[in-house]
Scaffold this motif. Structure first.
Motif, PDB file in Angstrom:
ATOM      1  N   SER A   1     -15.704-103.012  19.339  1.00 52.31           N
ATOM      2  CA  SER A   1     -15.888-103.741  18.322  1.00 52.31           C
ATOM      3  C   SER A   1     -17.038-103.794  17.358  1.00 52.31           C
TER       4      SER A   1
ATOM      5  N   ASP B   1      -9.123-103.215  14.543  1.00 46.86           N
ATOM      6  CA  ASP B   1      -9.712-103.722  15.887  1.00 46.86           C
ATOM      7  C   ASP B   1      -8.595-104.315  16.733  1.00 46.86           C
ATOM      8  N   GLU B   2      -8.010-103.490  17.702  1.00 46.43           N
ATOM      9  CA  GLU B   2      -7.076-103.971  18.431  1.00 46.43           C
ATOM     10  C   GLU B   2      -6.142-104.571  17.895  1.00 46.43           C
TER      11      GLU B   2
END
Ligand SMILES: Nc1ncnc2c1ncn2[C@@H]1O[C@H](COP(=O)(O)OP(=O)(O)OP(=O)(O)O)[C@@H](O)[C@H]1O
Ligand SMILES: [Mg+2]
Lengths: 416, 360, 365
Positions: free
Chosen positions: C43, C158-159
């Motif tokens: 991240s 991000d995820e």
């Protein structure tokens, strides 16, 4: 398609909100100014741009005055221009403290008299008002913390006076407490009615019976229960005892003259200097106006205590009394500390209500320390800012000591 | 004997199956409190529509009973009584003059005819009264008839409204900006600033009266409404309350907005403020109450009656004239009315807001 | 065109260094996935690319331009957050148009883009709702839509799927793949799910503790992991490791004496290693076959035999106490408690790692 259309009522409800939202977006052009500012100083430093107005006002109207106060305490004269105020050293303090006996301000010169009277009155006020109010507030909060229907209603009722301005509060109570006010009228009326009532033998007998009955219930039943009587037997015994008691009482007091009260003479509640009533009402009215606030905080504290603790205690067979003293009150302590500190600090600063209600009178009976500061600085011909500032310093010191002491003691107790 | 257990049951009982006697006592206790809170205000309300005469004589009756009068021959207002004769018949008469234990009266029907006057024993005369709310107590000071120069209610009302509105708007703006900076940015000295701001909560305002006055005067704000408004704008309570709330707004929202090319101000204005609306509402309500009820500071800064707020006007009015009680009470009611209305409608939010923040 | 380059990028929070100098080049139109265990700095790296986090040292270069100091808003990138970060007080339409309004785009163009994105993501019917009134999958689509309307040069994710249930995750994975196919933009996608990484990526960057372990095509990572960590991280169930020592070295490869007993040949070069050096032998579960115990290099005491019908898993321990898993096609007759021999894959499926450094020894030809 029709099922996507919201019902007419929701549209109507949403519209004003949408309108506000649209307006909000339209005000957005202020953004232009801040955009260019951001372009110049960068996004990170915008934090300071957001802080500046607040810090500026804080600095000017909170921190700077604090520093200035110290300086002013050492200056004299009546000028409001700082540069023109002569330095007088400790003179202001000397004037306040210069007094044969601080405990008996009547022998002091003018300034000392005013200061020490105000201080002792304030101390007395705080010493009585704070415990009394907190006691009542706690009791009320506890009662409301019961499984009470309409708790919101009661909470609102008790909080309402907090919303009223000090001036309104003072006018209301002044109106009630006038010599020819409703309180005197009511009391006179009650006494008259009472005397009229007990003049009738039947009424008096009934009254005595009721009293005897209640007493018997409250005394005999628990005693009987303690000696192992069944509830029904205890109740029966209580009723029998009440009947016996009432009969004895009715015969023993046949003229019932002892129940007749002396005629009520109207009291000049706020004016009669020697009676002590003015201070009583100052405390009462101030508490009336503020109790709801502390009650609310205490109630919130009580409600924050997890219910399952009580249930667990119940399972353990803990008595109600024990629950109150071993669970409720200890867990309320943090809230209680906040309440005590806050109400003490506020009691020390009492001014508005009492100043409008009594003006500090009669004589100096309800003159508080803030009134002393106010009057020294802002009323009268000689505006003695220096003396007022010096008084403020002394009061601030006292407050600081009191607060620290409070916190220290409560910390000690919490640990020990 | 009331045992300790009874007392604690009274204080702490929960969820009883049957009605316990302490339930009754608890409600009696609460009802007593209710009376103590409500009756003084109600008494003020009903008194405010009574006539000056009823107030001075301190008529303890709840309703505004007023003496019925008729216009006499010389243009005098004559009080009307009911004469109860020996035979039980009644006659409405106008009171002309006292005559020892008797009174000179004239039948109302023939009030213009002096020759019809006769004497009647006073103890046979019963006052004739009707319920007549004195709306004039309100309208006279409000709409400029009578002694308005002494209590220019509308001007005071306007001043108070101006101070309250401006101070509240600025309080919301300035403190929410600061709270935003202190909750959503990381920079050196941030925590120190938070501590300093919150610790000003502990400065008793009364302790800095004199230097604050000197500062305000130095800035030329003496006898200006802005002199009342500005010093109180930066509120530690406000910063604290808003910051606590803003801390709960996820940072990712701000980052999303930054990716969306929003400027920092736009993030504040379009994301933070709308999302902090509940906290802003609480602060707005508190601020309105504070400013509307503010007394001591206006008392020091405002010394000219043109700039008086309602509270100042009212307290001055109270001090000056005891003989205009009717107007004083009516104006007091008008002063407490806005706050009462706010409270009635927002009661839940106010009590919840204060209970949650523990601040006033 | 969007070419992204990271040049020795590092990141320090206070005194803690979380990114230790990463070099990376991402070509236009590539779908790159960052994978790695939790807390490895994925991240952080993505946010530095986005401009949400400052770069401590090193350079982020977009199309040849160093953008370290360019604010996030001006990099022309769009990001989809793990929590979606939809503005809760705005309708879906407002959520999509907010960014475009900030760019002072003409109203008509905003409407056109928003409508187009809504059609593409099938959220037209939701446009007047608030995020709170949407399901997880719908929120996900709106979040992607918000990125799409910006027509960014690079998409950052991000995820994005970690808050969805398994079924929806598979579906969204396909949709994001389609989106990439249709738009042809560069996409950088962070996940710790190696299945997502393998299925979606053109190239995968494996990160560990703030370091780039390997960057390459999914199958290259699978077939020729650069080190023991990557070998263990990519592939499921994970690769089996058996420790041993180098027993012989010749031009065709090396011979390893396994602690578990037996010797095995691996066709790798052993430059720099001496005979007797400690090595880790690696082989994937799918390459292992059970054989008769007699004569097998390694024996396995089976502790668990899982029959899934279409395939079977064997778990067991070797004589040296190392655990080994095998994945067999179809069904097996091996039972718990049996002892089997192991055939450790074709020579090309065998991997050897320097036990000291974890680095893979290079396969020969
Ligand atoms: N603002 C910060 N301050 C200090 N340390 C941070 C900060 N943000 C991240 N870190 C640390 O940096 C390291 C990498 O964090 P990062 O969020 O990039 O991990 P990640 O790979 O995304 O993990 P996950 O898969 O759990 O999201 C972690 O050790 C984390 O604790
Ligand atoms: Mg992460």
């Amino acid at each position: 398609m029709s099922d996507h259309e919201p019902a007419a009522s929701t549209v109507a409800a949403v519209r004003p909100l949408e309108r506000i939202a649209a307006l909000w977006r339209r005000i957005d052009p202020i953004d232009f100014f801040f955009r260019s500012l951001q372009a110049r100083i960068g996004a990170k430093r915008m934090a300071w741009a957001f802080l500046v107005p607040n810090l500026l006002i804080f600095g000017t109207f909170a921190f700077w005055p604090m520093i200035l106060n110290f300086w002013m305490a050492f200056t004299g004269g009546t000028s409001t221009i700082i540069a023109e105020r002569p330095f007088v050293g400790l003179d202001n303090f000397r004037e306040i403290l210069d007094c044969p006996s601080w405990l008996d301000p009547r022998g002091c010169p003018v300034v000392g008299y005013s200061f020490w009277t105000g201080l002792w009155n304030t101390l007395f006020f705080a010493a009585v008002q704070v415990p009394a109010m907190i006691l009542v507030a706690t009791a009320t909060a506890l009662v409301l913390d019961r499984d009470m229907k309409g708790r919101g209603f009661w909470r609102a009722v008790y909080f309402y006076p907090v919303m009223l301005s000090p001036v309104v509060v003072a006018v209301i109570w002044d109106w009630i407490l006038k010599r020819r006010g409703i309180l005197n009228a009511l009391l006179g009326d009650v006494v008259e009615r009472w005397n009229g009532f007990v003049a009738y033998p039947a009424a008096a007998a009934g009254l005595i019976f009721v009293v005897a009955f209640v007493v018997a219930l409250l005394v005999v039943r628990p005693i009987a229960a303690r000696f192992g009587a069944s509830p029904a037997a205890a109740r029966g015994g209580a009723i029998a005892a009440a009947l016996v008691l009432a009969t004895i009482a009715a015969f023993a007091t046949r003229p019932w003259g002892f129940l007749v009260l002396a005629d009520f003479r109207p009291v000049n509640w706020l004016v009669d200097q020697r009676s002590g009533w003015p201070m009583f009402w100052a405390i009462f009215v101030y508490s009336w106006a503020h109790l709801g606030f502390y009650m609310l905080i205490l109630l919130a504290g009580l409600q924050a205590i997890p219910r399952d603790l009580y249930e667990a205690a119940e399972m353990d067979g803990t008595s109600k009394t024990r629950q109150l003293f071993r669970i409720t009150l200890p867990l309320l302590t943090p809230t209680m500390i906040v309440v005590v500190v806050l109400s003490l600090i506020r009691a020390f600063q009492v001014f508005d209500e009492i100043w409008v209600l009594t003006g500090g009178g009669p004589g100096q009976a309800t003159k508080m320390i803030v009134q002393h500061i106010y009057e020294t600085a802002f009323t009268g011909d000689a505006k003695r800012y220096g003396v007022a500032a010096a008084s403020s310093v002394l009061v601030a010191g006292l407050l600081l000591v009191l607060t620290l002491l409070q916190l220290f003691v409560s910390r000690r107790r919490a640990q020990g | 004997m009331i045992t300790a257990t009874d007392l604690t049951t009274f204080l702490t009982r929960r969820r009883g199956r049957a009605l316990h006697w302490t339930d009754v006592v608890a409600h009696l206790y609460l009802a007593f409190g209710l009376a103590l809170v409500v009756l003084p205000v109600v008494w003020m309300l009903v008194s405010s529509v009574k006539s000056q005469r009823a107030l001075v004589e301190n008529d303890p009756r709840l309703l505004p009973w007023e003496q019925v009068t008729v216009l006499g021959s010389e243009g005098r207002q004559l009080s009307v009584f009911t004469l109860v004769r020996d035979d039980g018949t009644r006659l409405e008469v106008a009171f002309l003059a006292p005559r020892g234990r008797n009174a000179l009266v004239v039948p109302v029907a023939e009030v213009g005819d002096a020759t019809r006057a006769f004497e009647a024993p006073r103890d046979r005369l019963v006052r004739k009264e009707t319920v007549a709310p004195q709306i004039g107590n309100y309208t006279k000071p409000l709409f400029g008839t009578g002694d308005t120069d002494r209590f220019p209610f509308m001007r005071f009302f306007w001043n108070s409204t101006f101070v309250t509105t401006m101070a509240t708007l600025l309080t919301l703006l300035v403190n929410s900006m600061a709270a935003f900076a202190l909750s959503k940015y990381r920079f050196r000295g941030r925590d120190a600033i938070v501590v300093i701001i919150v610790s000003t909560l502990l400065i008793p305002p009364t302790v800095i009266l004199v230097p604050l006055f000197i500062t305000v005067q130095g800035l030329g704000l003496f006898n200006e409404l802005w002199g009342v408004i500005i010093p109180a704008i930066a509120s530690p309570t406000g910063v604290f309350l808003l910051r606590q709330y803003m801390l709960t707004i996820p940072d990712e929202l701000l980052e999303a907005a930054r990716m969306d090319a929003a400027s920092e101000w736009k993030i504040y204005w379009r994301i933070i403020l709308p999302l902090a609306a509940p906290a802003l509402a609480v602060l707005a309500i508190l601020s309105v109450i504070w400013r509307w009820n503010d007394f001591m500071w206006p008392l020091i800064v405002l010394t000219k009656s043109e700039v008086y707020t309602l509270q100042l006007g009212l307290s001055t009015f109270k001090g000056e004239i005891a003989d205009n009680l009717d107007h004083l009470l009516a104006m007091t009611v008008l002063t407490l009315l806005p706050v009462t209305l706010v409270f009635v409608f927002l009661q839940k939010h106010i009590t919840a807001g204060i209970a949650n923040t523990g601040l006033k | 065109m969007a070419r992204l380059e990271l040049r020795s990028v590092t990141k320090t929070f206070g005194t803690a260094r979380v990114i230790h100098g990463i070099d990376l080049e991402i070509e236009h139109g590539e779908f790159v996935v960052f994978v790695g265990p939790s807390g490895c700095g994925k991240s952080t790296l993505l946010r530095m690319i986005a401009g949400l986090e400052t770069v401590t040292t090193g350079e982020v270069v977009l199309d040849g331009r160093m953008v370290n100091t360019v604010p996030a808003a001006e990099r022309g990138l769009a990001m989809v957050f793990q929590s979606y970060a939809l503005y809760p007080h705005m309708s879906v339409r407002q959520n999509l148009s907010f960014g475009l309004e900030n760019l002072r785009m003409a109203r008509a163009e905003i409407t056109r883009r928003v409508d187009e994105a809504a059609r593409m993501l099938r959220i037209e019917a939701l446009m007047d709702r608030r995020p709170g009134q949407l399901s997880g999958g719908q929120r996900q689509r709106v979040a992607i839509g918000r990125a799409v309307v910006r027509e960014p040069t690079i998409f950052l994710f991000d995820e994005p799927l970690s808050n969805l249930d398994a079924e929806l995750r598979v579906q969204m994975r396909i949709e994001i793949g389609n989106l990439h196919h249709r738009l042809g933009n560069t996409m950088i996608y962070v996940t710790h799910d190696q299945v997502e990484a393998m299925t979606m990526a053109d190239r995968i960057a494996v990160l560990r503790d703030g370091r780039l372990e390997q960057f390459g095509k999914p199958l290259d990572l699978y077939n020729r992991p650069a080190n023991r960590f990557v070998a263990g991280f990519i592939g499921s169930p994970r690769m089996n490791f058996l420790s041993g020592t180098l027993a012989a070295i010749d031009e065709a490869g090396v011979e390893v004496a396994l602690k578990a007993g037996g010797r095995i040949r691996v066709p790798v070069g052993a430059a720099g290693l001496d005979l007797g050096a400690s090595v880790d032998f690696g082989v994937r579960p799918e390459h292992i076959r059970p054989i008769e115990p007699e004569g097998a290099p390694v024996g396995l005491a089976v502790t668990l035999a899982e029959q899934l019908g279409g395939e079977s898993y064997l778990h067991g321990t070797t004589e040296s106490g190392e655990t080994v898993a095998a994945r067999l096609p179809g069904q097996t007759s091996v039972r718990r408690g049996d002892t089997v021999g192991l055939a450790l894959g074709d020579p090309g499926d065998r991997h050897l790692f320097d036990a000291a450094t974890g680095a893979a020894l290079p396969h020969l030809a």
